[in-house]
Design an enzyme around this catalytic site. Structure first.
Site, PDB file in Angstrom:
ATOM      1  N   HIS A 285     -39.951  18.966 -85.107  1.00 44.74           N
ATOM      2  CA  HIS A 285     -38.810  18.997 -84.179  1.00 44.74           C
ATOM      3  C   HIS A 285     -38.920  17.907 -83.104  1.00 44.74           C
ATOM      4  O   HIS A 285     -38.565  18.133 -81.942  1.00 44.74           O
ATOM      5  CB  HIS A 285     -38.707  20.368 -83.485  1.00 44.74           C
ATOM      6  CG  HIS A 285     -38.673  21.539 -84.400  1.00 44.74           C
ATOM      7  ND1 HIS A 285     -37.673  21.735 -85.331  1.00 44.74           N
ATOM      8  CD2 HIS A 285     -39.527  22.595 -84.540  1.00 44.74           C
ATOM      9  CE1 HIS A 285     -37.905  22.867 -85.989  1.00 44.74           C
ATOM     10  NE2 HIS A 285     -39.031  23.396 -85.539  1.00 44.74           N
TER      11      HIS A 285
ATOM     12  N   SER B  40     -40.981  23.189 -90.245  1.00 46.28           N
ATOM     13  CA  SER B  40     -41.370  23.645 -88.913  1.00 46.28           C
ATOM     14  C   SER B  40     -42.776  24.253 -88.950  1.00 46.28           C
ATOM     15  O   SER B  40     -43.750  23.537 -89.146  1.00 46.28           O
ATOM     16  CB  SER B  40     -40.329  24.619 -88.374  1.00 46.28           C
ATOM     17  OG  SER B  40     -40.587  24.948 -87.038  1.00 46.28           O
TER      18      SER B  40
END
Length: 234
Positions: free
Chosen positions: A159, A124
């Site tokens: 994501h 991330s």
């Protein structure tokens, strides 16, 4: 382009109690049989929960885990970085993480380390940070643009399939030229760069993939990457 190995994971992994496949892959890229892997949880404010998840995962694998904090007494950064075979960066607020790293002059140490053989990896925030720029939810109210470390050329969006706002936002910024063409990474997928060049896509979940996001005559498009080897762990 920075020389060395960088592995960017789109999401999932140890942060969602997923299978250990992607994290085991990271360990296997070290040249040592039991690598020292150091965790940077800066993006989560060095939260105890993020640190616990890191140790819960890597203490069960063939490695020597440790961590570094900026929110308590901070050790000698150069000495800690030099000890690591792998540095693994956790998720959270990318903008705040990069600001803290700059104040502490950590980035030159990371660049020197990767050039000397340390594997840089992360999930991330720990994925997008290595690129030239990208999108982030660091600020409340939606996705924004962020300038990153430029160890890898181009932009990045983690994501990608998990958050429905990611694809249209990323494509719009690439289409308008606010971001250069880049790579989007699903949760459960990783991209492995060597000397600035994409070498492999690693898929740790069913249908997890990575995409080239490029401008077109009428906007931008996300294209499944087919120019690199794909390693499927499931």
């Amino acid at each position: 382009m920075t020389q060395g190995q960088i592995i960017a994971i789109g999401g999932g992994g140890l942060c969602e109690k997923a299978k250990a496949g992607l994290d085991t892959y990271v360990l296997e890229q070290s040249q040592t049989s039991q690598p020292k892997i150091g965790f940077l949880g800066t993006a989560s404010g060095d939260s105890d929960s993020a640190c616990l998840k890191f140790y819960s995962r890597f203490s069960k694998l063939n490695c020597q885990p440790s961590h570094l904090t900026f929110f308590h007494r901070t050790p000698n950064l150069a000495a800690w970085v030099q000890q690591q075979d792998i540095i693994y960066v956790g998720g959270g607020n990318t903008l705040t993480m990069l600001a803290i790293w700059e104040v502490w002059s950590l980035v030159p140490l990371l660049k020197e380390a990767v050039q000397n053989g340390t594997v840089l990896a992360g999930i991330s925030a720990g994925a997008v940070c290595w690129f030239e720029c990208g999108v982030t939810d660091a600020r409340a109210g939606g996705l924004g643009l962020i300038k990153c470390l430029d160890f890898i050329s181009g932009s990045c969006c983690p994501h990608y399939s998990a958050d429905e706002a990611r694809q249209p936002t990323f494509e719009e910024h690439v289409a308008t030229g606010k971001l250069p063409p880049g790579i989007a990474i699903d949760d459960g997928a990783a991209v492995h760069f060597v000397d600035g060049e994409l070498q492999r896509i690693i898929s740790g979940r069913e249908n997890a993939a990575a995409y080239n996001v490029v401008p077109t005559a009428d906007g931008a498009t996300s294209q499944l990457i087919e120019s690199a080897e794909v390693l499927r762990l499931v």
